[in-house]
Design a protein around this motif. Structure first.
Motif, mmCIF file in Angstrom:
data_model
loop_
_atom_site.group_PDB
_atom_site.id
_atom_site.type_symbol
_atom_site.label_atom_id
_atom_site.label_comp_id
_atom_site.label_asym_id
_atom_site.label_seq_id
_atom_site.Cartn_x
_atom_site.Cartn_y
_atom_site.Cartn_z
ATOM 1 N N SER A 98 -11.301 20.467 -4.372
ATOM 2 C CA SER A 98 -12.116 20.795 -3.203
ATOM 3 C C SER A 98 -13.010 22.003 -3.440
ATOM 4 O O SER A 98 -14.072 22.126 -2.829
ATOM 5 C CB SER A 98 -11.223 21.055 -1.987
ATOM 6 N N THR A 99 -12.618 22.920 -4.360
ATOM 7 C CA THR A 99 -13.384 24.155 -4.541
ATOM 8 C C THR A 99 -14.271 24.153 -5.771
ATOM 9 O O THR A 99 -15.150 25.017 -5.896
ATOM 10 C CB THR A 99 -12.440 25.372 -4.631
ATOM 11 N N ALA A 100 -14.069 23.200 -6.703
ATOM 12 C CA ALA A 100 -14.853 23.213 -7.939
ATOM 13 C C ALA A 100 -16.338 23.044 -7.693
ATOM 14 O O ALA A 100 -17.165 23.469 -8.504
ATOM 15 C CB ALA A 100 -14.356 22.123 -8.891
ATOM 16 N N ILE A 101 -16.698 22.448 -6.572
ATOM 17 C CA ILE A 101 -18.117 22.275 -6.272
ATOM 18 C C ILE A 101 -18.782 23.620 -5.962
ATOM 19 O O ILE A 101 -20.004 23.727 -5.923
ATOM 20 C CB ILE A 101 -18.304 21.271 -5.111
ATOM 21 N N TYR A 102 -17.947 24.680 -5.763
ATOM 22 C CA TYR A 102 -18.470 26.042 -5.638
ATOM 23 C C TYR A 102 -18.351 26.809 -6.952
ATOM 24 O O TYR A 102 -18.640 28.006 -7.011
ATOM 25 C CB TYR A 102 -17.752 26.796 -4.519
ATOM 26 N N GLY A 103 -17.902 26.124 -8.008
ATOM 27 C CA GLY A 103 -17.966 26.615 -9.366
ATOM 28 C C GLY A 103 -17.390 27.976 -9.614
ATOM 29 O O GLY A 103 -16.182 28.199 -9.520
ATOM 30 N N ARG A 117 -17.185 30.618 -8.089
ATOM 31 C CA ARG A 117 -16.586 31.405 -7.014
ATOM 32 C C ARG A 117 -15.470 30.654 -6.306
ATOM 33 O O ARG A 117 -15.070 31.020 -5.196
ATOM 34 C CB ARG A 117 -17.672 31.809 -6.012
ATOM 35 N N GLY A 118 -14.936 29.604 -6.944
ATOM 36 C CA GLY A 118 -13.965 28.767 -6.261
ATOM 37 C C GLY A 118 -12.513 29.013 -6.594
ATOM 38 O O GLY A 118 -11.626 28.428 -5.966
ATOM 39 N N GLY A 122 -8.822 19.969 -11.587
ATOM 40 C CA GLY A 122 -10.175 20.480 -11.716
ATOM 41 C C GLY A 122 -10.214 21.863 -12.320
ATOM 42 O O GLY A 122 -9.171 22.503 -12.552
ATOM 43 N N VAL A 123 -11.411 22.328 -12.550
ATOM 44 C CA VAL A 123 -11.664 23.636 -13.156
ATOM 45 C C VAL A 123 -12.547 24.442 -12.212
ATOM 46 O O VAL A 123 -13.576 23.949 -11.737
ATOM 47 C CB VAL A 123 -12.346 23.494 -14.525
ATOM 48 N N THR A 124 -12.137 25.672 -11.941
ATOM 49 C CA THR A 124 -12.928 26.569 -11.099
ATOM 50 C C THR A 124 -13.102 27.899 -11.821
ATOM 51 O O THR A 124 -12.445 28.176 -12.826
ATOM 52 C CB THR A 124 -12.249 26.804 -9.736
#
Length: 1020
Positions: A201-206, A208-209, A632-634
């Protein structure tokens, strides 16, 4: 004609009976049957039957039951009404805000917690983070300070970094505003909050996620409605006596001073002192003239607060508008501290035509804060505890005494009330946040949205310390005024703007398939300009401005950062039972080295709604079951702005590198840090496995999450050869793991006429340091006399380090028989020789882990109910099995007699015959009057911080509607921070004066007040 009235006034009643059934035709027990517009009603029995008397005049019955859609039936001439209720599946159809878009709740395959604003109700809150407290598993909100305008510490799934920040990213109406919203967002303006917790859910903020993302959506006008809403609540704040530390009064302190003197003679001179030898100042304690409670002197009992909000909205026509204004004012429980905020928001949006939608949100706030230097032993609160209670705060003429001179060996302090009234310390913040977008629908199923976001912030601070303020912790009259007056003025201007371009495509591919695509590009830049001016040596205290200072200096700063990112996402669903989501973001940041400006952040998640399978039996109790997994990766770029660059300066320490050339001044420069072009992203790889379960038509929902997050390439200092001119340099080293289990449950039902609901969550998080590369495998933070937090491979983050306490030396013979502890005398604390070399060395060699600041688990429990027009909401929060280093007790249990001490100092060790009630307890106090072996970082100051906190209780009453005028009105009373159940001796087990990974070091902070309030909310 026969009259309908038996007495000519009241209508006759008649009985209506019937049966309420579910969608399968079976009787439903406990269904609420209410005569609309009244409180008259009943509930269906075990077989679904009901009986209710209704008036002969026009009447409508409302049938409602948790998990089913409500139904209204006009009675007319009927005497029997049978009703069948349909299951309410809107919980699954609910649309949830996620990163750069929204999804149906049933389609979400990642870890997203939605804060139900309706469940929170009208509970007053002065900070949006207060709305998060206890509402979502895995989200821990700490109230570390009760200062007016203070902020909260928020952690999503623990502390994940040793070198970078751990705050989540906040996104307001699609604008990523940073890792803190402060107090400049009115909680009354919030429509919904979603917390993104896993990498999917947060990886799309790269970049800063890594620490989670908090998505905030503000209120908009409702379709087709025009409303005027007004709310007002007023209350008082106070510090209950149960949360005040108990110090000695004047007589007790004089007795303590006398005993300290006598014990020194007995231990060091090995004889009994005579009364005449005792200094006259405390020879006769019972004759002590004054007994001042300095801490109580500065408390503001029944400090008032006011929160007023007005919202006007119109949802009629193609363009919809909302305008809101709010005013909040709060006086602190410490006198002369306060905070007030004025906020104005306008949200506009709607259709220009069938192809174009537009929107504009503008939020402006202005805050003012009257501050005080409160935290720490040498600041106001710590000083108020330590001051001599035998002195008086007032002069003979009734005026405040500026300074309490130290007598009889007691340290002197400025009068804290005088400081509060005479030191000028003010902060004002003007904040403007704007969002504007244009969305165009074109071709078939395409939408393009372009948005511009701007944040402007002006932060001004002014401090003037007059010449009448003395120094803290000073011997005798050494710190007494007059002293040199000083002033510090600074201002910072922030400009943050971003441009987002998003293209979505939602093709129609049949009834069984659902597919949507998102691609986008975003750019964001922030620039801060600051100016600081200082001055001292004023001719008088009448003109507190820099222009009046004889000595002045000034500096200016400018810094900033830029992010560029391309992003994409695809969501797919087959028959609403097989779910897939994948995203990718490539992002560049100015904060990293030239060779590692860009990073890639992929993520994917899958879901399986098992209940949609044909092999699953259709049962009454199982409504929905979804299994999901994600990976995922953040990233985390919260590391400052220029760590990869070399810095130059004219001064290092006390050495100045300016010089004289040809009888003229020449500015010299020297390199102060190395450049490192290899610096790169701190990345987190996260696995999440979850289950969403709904039972009994959504009466009971259960969410379970298991996660494992590993953070790599942490930015930390490494040792380098001193021949380089430096001892450390920054590098990407280290690895940390956080893994845990989150469980959340929600239950709603009707119990007769009572609508009952409760939800609870519990979180188990375990951190572990997997690697610290370089010369050291341990990182020490803290000080020898102030407590250490140590980062060590194989152990949790922030472990408390110090001497292991074995007890108290009773006799010299015990000292002689123990490992050498140089300087120890009877009454000294006995520490363990942990390295086995026969010597307790006066450094860190014998220090070990003495406490774990990380809770075994945190939890929250909400209980709420509605009965007719009454409603009740109760929130408990808790944390179990964690330790706090009570640093302030190194002074408040100082046996030298230079400070006032805690009441329990009466139970200290005094002699082998009088060792105190429990000398073997790890928190027992030794009796030595020597500094050595009494205040070092040790287990003596470590306490269990476990607590249960009754955070809020709200009781409300909904007033009857007034047709065409008043659509809704509610009055309520509420209490916040009502009761704290803990064995921790401080006033707040969440307190901590240090940041980062220096966890749970309590050196006395601004206390958390208890609040009582009453309020009114009306909708026209």
């Amino acid at each position: 004609m026969t009259s309908l009235y038996a007495n000519g006034n009241a209508p006759l009643d008649r009985t209506v009976t019937g049966t309420v059934k579910d969608e399968k035709g079976e009787g439903l027990p406990g269904v609420s049957v209410v005569l609309k517009g009244t409180t008259r009603g009943t509930s269906s029995s075990a077989d679904g039957t009901y009986r209710l008397d209704v008036p002969e005049s026009n009447a409508t019955l409302v049938f409602s039951f948790v998990g089913y859609l409500s139904k209204e039936v006009t009675v007319g001439n009927q005497t029997r009404i049978d009703v069948q209720l349909a299951a309410d599946n809107k919980a699954l159809e609910e649309v949830v805000v996620v990163g750069y878009g929204s999804q149906r709740k049933q389609d979400i395959t990642s870890a997203v917690s939605v804060i139900n604003m309706k469940d929170i109700g009208e509970q007053p809150s002065n900070n949006m983070n207060q709305l998060l407290q206890g509402r979502a598993a895995g989200v821990v909100v700490k109230t570390k300070s009760g200062a007016p305008g203070g902020t909260f510490e928020v952690r999503v799934r623990g502390v994940g970094s040793l070198g970078a920040g751990s705050n989540p990213l906040y996104v307001i109406d699609g604008f990523a505003v940073g890792t803190d919203v402060g107090q400049n967002l009115n909680p009354n303006d919030i429509e919904s909050i979603s917390v993104l917790k896993d990498a999917a859910s947060t990886a799309i903020y790269g970049a800063r996620g890594s620490n989670g993302v908090v998505l905030i959506t503000t209120k908009n006008a409702k379709e087709g409605k025009t409303n005027i809403n007004f709310s007002l609540d007023r209350g008082i704040q106070t510090l209950p006596s149960t949360r005040r530390v108990k110090m000695l009064n004047g007589v007790e302190f004089a007795q303590f001073k006398k005993e300290i003197y006598e014990d020194q003679v007995r231990i060091l001179q090995k004889r009994e002192p005579t009364l005449e030898e005792v200094p006259i100042g405390f020879r006769y304690p019972e004759q002590t003239k004054y007994s001042t409670d300095w801490y109580g002197l500065i408390l503001n009992n029944n400090a008032p607060y006011t929160d007023a909000n007005l919202t006007i909205s119109s949802g009629q026509g193609p363009l919809k508008a909302l305008l809101s204004a709010g005013y909040y004012k709060e006086d602190g429980v410490v006198k002369e501290t306060n905070y007030d905020r004025i906020s104005v928001r306008t949200n506009l949006g709607g259709q220009v035509n069938k192809f174009i939608n537009v929107g504009l949100n503008i939020n402006g706030t202005y805050t003012r804060q009257k501050l005080a230097n409160t935290d720490g032993r040498s600041a106001l609160l710590g000083g108020a505890l330590l001051m001599d209670p035998r002195d008086t705060p007032y002069n003979p003429d009734g005026s405040l005494k500026p300074y309490s001179n130290g007598v009889d060996g007691v340290f002197g302090f400025p009068n804290p009330l005088y400081v509060l009234q005479n030191v000028l310390r003010r902060r004002s913040i003007a904040d403007l946040l704007t969002n504007a977008y244009v969305e165009v629908s074109f071709l078939k199923n395409f939408k393009f949205r372009t948005s511009a976001n701007v944040k402007l912030n002006n932060n001004t601070f002014k401090e003037y310390v007059p010449s009448t303020i003395g120094a803290s912790v000073a011997s005798g009259t050494a710190g007494a005024p007059p002293r040199i007056a000083t002033e510090n003025d600074n201002t910072a201007e922030l400009v943050n703007y971003s441009l987002d371009q998003l293209l979505t495509y939602v093709p129609k591919i049949g009834d069984q398939h659902s597919l949507d695509f998102l691609v986008g590009y975003t750019a964001q830049q922030e620039r801060v300009r600051g100016f600081t001016g200082t001055g001292n040596t004023f001719p008088d205290d009448l003109v507190p401005f820099l222009g009046a200072a004889s000595i002045r200096s000034s500096t200016s700063t400018e810094f900033g950062w830029v992010n560029l990112a391309a992003l994409s996402r695809v969501n797919y669903s087959y028959k609403d039972k097989y779910l897939l989501s994948a995203s990718f973001r490539r992002e560049g940041s100015s904060r990293f080295g030239a060779k590692n400006k860009y990073g890639n952040f992929p993520a994917a998640s899958i879901g399986w709604r098992v209940t949609e399978e044909s092999f699953m039996p259709k049962t009454d109790w199982l409504t929905d079951l979804k299994l999901r997994a994600s990976f995922g990766v953040t990233g985390n770029n919260d590391i400052g702005n220029y760590p990869s660059l070399a810095f130059v300066t004219s001064t290092i320490g006390t050495t100045n590198y300016n010089y004289i050339l040809g009888n003229a001044f020449a500015a010299g420069k020297v390199i102060s840090s190395f450049a490192n072009s290899e610096l790169k992203w701190e990345k987190s790889n996260q696995l999440d496995i979850g289950m969403d379960l709904a039972l009994f038509n959504n009466k009971l929902t259960l969410n379970v999450e298991y996660y494992k997050k590993i953070t790599n390439d942490m930015l930390l200092p490494i040792s380098i050869p001193a021949v380089s001119g430096f001892t450390t340099s920054l590098a990407n080293i280290g690895k940390v793991q956080n893994k845990g289990l989150e469980i959340g449950a929600d239950f709603r039902t009707n119990i007769g006429p009572v609508n009952f609901r409760t939800n609870a969550n519990i979180t188990f998080n375990r951190s572990k340091i997997l690697a610290i590369k370089g010369a050291n495998d341990m990182l020490y933070y803290g000080s020898f006399y102030g407590g250490y937090n140590v980062q060590k491979v194989g152990r949790p983050i922030g472990m408390i380090y110090g001497y292991k306490k074995l007890g108290i030396f009773n006799t010299q013979a015990e000292i002689d028989a123990a490992p050498k502890q140089d300087g120890a005398i009877p009454g000294a604390m006995k520490f363990a020789d942990t390295n086995g070399d026969g010597v307790i060395t006066y450094d860190t060699q014998d220090m070990v882990e003495i406490g774990n600041p990380n809770p075994a688990f945190t939890w929250a429990w909400t209980v709420a109910a509605d009965y007719k027009r009454f409603d009740l909401n109760i929130l408990f929060v808790g944390a179990q099995n964690f330790d706090v280093y009570r640093n302030i007790e190194a002074s408040t249990m100082n046996m030298d007699g230079v400070f006032n001490v805690l009441e329990r100092a009466k139970d200290r060790w005094r002699s082998p015959e009088n060792p105190g009630s429990n000398p073997n307890d790890k928190n027992s106090q030794g009796g030595t009057s020597y500094f050595k072996w009494s205040r070092e970082s040790s287990e003596r100051y470590v306490y269990d911080g476990s607590y249960v906190w009754l955070k809020s209780v709200t009781l409300g009453y909904t007033l009857p509607k007034v047709k065409s005028i008043l659509s809704d009105a509610r009055i309520f009373v509420t209490a916040n921070n009502l009761f704290l159940f803990t064995k921790y001796p401080g006033n707040n087990p969440d307190a901590g004066v240090r940041g980062g990974t220096e966890l749970n070091n309590d050196d006395e902070s601004y206390p958390i007040p208890r609040t009582f309030a009453a309020g009114l909310k009306v909708n026209f």
